[in-house]
Motif scaffolding. Structure first.
Motif, short mmCIF file in Angstrom:
data_model
loop_
_atom_site.label_atom_id
_atom_site.label_comp_id
_atom_site.label_asym_id
_atom_site.label_seq_id
_atom_site.Cartn_x
_atom_site.Cartn_y
_atom_site.Cartn_z
N THR A 156 0.81 -1.22 0.00
CA THR A 156 0.00 0.00 0.00
C THR A 156 0.84 1.26 0.00
O THR A 156 0.38 2.29 -0.48
N GLY A 157 2.06 1.19 0.52
CA GLY A 157 2.94 2.36 0.51
C GLY A 157 3.27 2.82 -0.91
O GLY A 157 3.45 4.00 -1.16
N ARG A 158 3.36 1.89 -1.82
CA ARG A 158 3.65 2.22 -3.22
C ARG A 158 2.42 2.13 -4.12
O ARG A 158 2.52 2.22 -5.34
N ASN A 159 1.26 1.89 -3.51
CA ASN A 159 0.00 1.75 -4.22
C ASN A 159 0.02 0.56 -5.19
O ASN A 159 -0.50 0.63 -6.29
N TYR A 160 0.66 -0.54 -4.77
CA TYR A 160 0.68 -1.78 -5.54
C TYR A 160 -0.39 -2.71 -4.96
O TYR A 160 -0.48 -2.87 -3.75
N HIS A 161 -1.16 -3.33 -5.83
CA HIS A 161 -2.21 -4.24 -5.39
C HIS A 161 -2.15 -5.52 -6.21
O HIS A 161 -1.88 -5.49 -7.41
N LYS A 162 -2.42 -6.65 -5.55
CA LYS A 162 -2.39 -7.94 -6.23
C LYS A 162 -3.63 -8.12 -7.10
O LYS A 162 -3.58 -8.83 -8.10
N SER A 163 -4.73 -7.48 -6.74
CA SER A 163 -5.95 -7.61 -7.53
C SER A 163 -6.71 -6.29 -7.53
O SER A 163 -6.54 -5.45 -6.66
N GLU A 164 -7.56 -6.15 -8.55
CA GLU A 164 -8.40 -4.97 -8.70
C GLU A 164 -9.73 -5.38 -9.28
O GLU A 164 -9.81 -6.32 -10.06
N GLY A 165 -10.77 -4.67 -8.89
CA GLY A 165 -12.10 -4.95 -9.42
C GLY A 165 -12.37 -4.12 -10.66
O GLY A 165 -12.00 -2.95 -10.73
N PHE A 166 -13.02 -4.75 -11.63
CA PHE A 166 -13.44 -4.02 -12.83
C PHE A 166 -14.63 -4.73 -13.46
O PHE A 166 -14.58 -5.94 -13.72
N ASN A 167 -15.70 -3.99 -13.69
CA ASN A 167 -16.86 -4.43 -14.44
C ASN A 167 -17.44 -5.75 -13.92
O ASN A 167 -17.80 -6.63 -14.68
N GLY A 168 -17.49 -5.91 -12.59
CA GLY A 168 -18.08 -7.09 -12.00
C GLY A 168 -17.12 -8.26 -11.84
O GLY A 168 -17.54 -9.36 -11.48
N TYR A 169 -15.85 -8.05 -12.10
CA TYR A 169 -14.85 -9.11 -11.96
C TYR A 169 -13.70 -8.61 -11.09
O TYR A 169 -13.38 -7.43 -11.09
N THR A 170 -13.09 -9.54 -10.36
CA THR A 170 -11.84 -9.25 -9.66
C THR A 170 -10.73 -9.85 -10.51
O THR A 170 -10.76 -11.04 -10.82
#
Length: 74
Positions: free
Chosen positions: A18-32
């Motif tokens: 979170t310090g670098r705003n890196y995420h393993k997954s993201e939600g988009f259009n009803g999908y992770t």
């Protein structure tokens, strides 16, 4: 252009930071959408240049049932 046909760039990483705003997954259009695997990892001998074109990337799509308001990037 409808919201389902717009191109979107998702910035995914192999681990959350979170310090670098890196995420393993993201939600988009009803999908992770999750980044599961990136291999091989570059080593000191040759670096990333030696692995050019030899990467294998694993991406996982999971239906979340999100509403339209949750699919817009903030």
């Amino acid at each position: 252009m409808s919201t389902t046909s717009r191109p979107v760039t998702l910035n995914l990483a192999t681990m959350d930071n979170t310090g670098r705003n890196y995420h393993k997954s993201e939600g988009f259009n009803g999908y992770t959408i999750s980044l599961e695997e990136v291999s091989p990892f570059p080593k000191s001998d040759g670096g990333a240049k030696a692995l050019e074109g030899k990467y294998r990337i694993g991406i996982k799509f999971t239906k979340t049932g999100a509403t339209r308001s949750e699919t817009t990037r903030k």
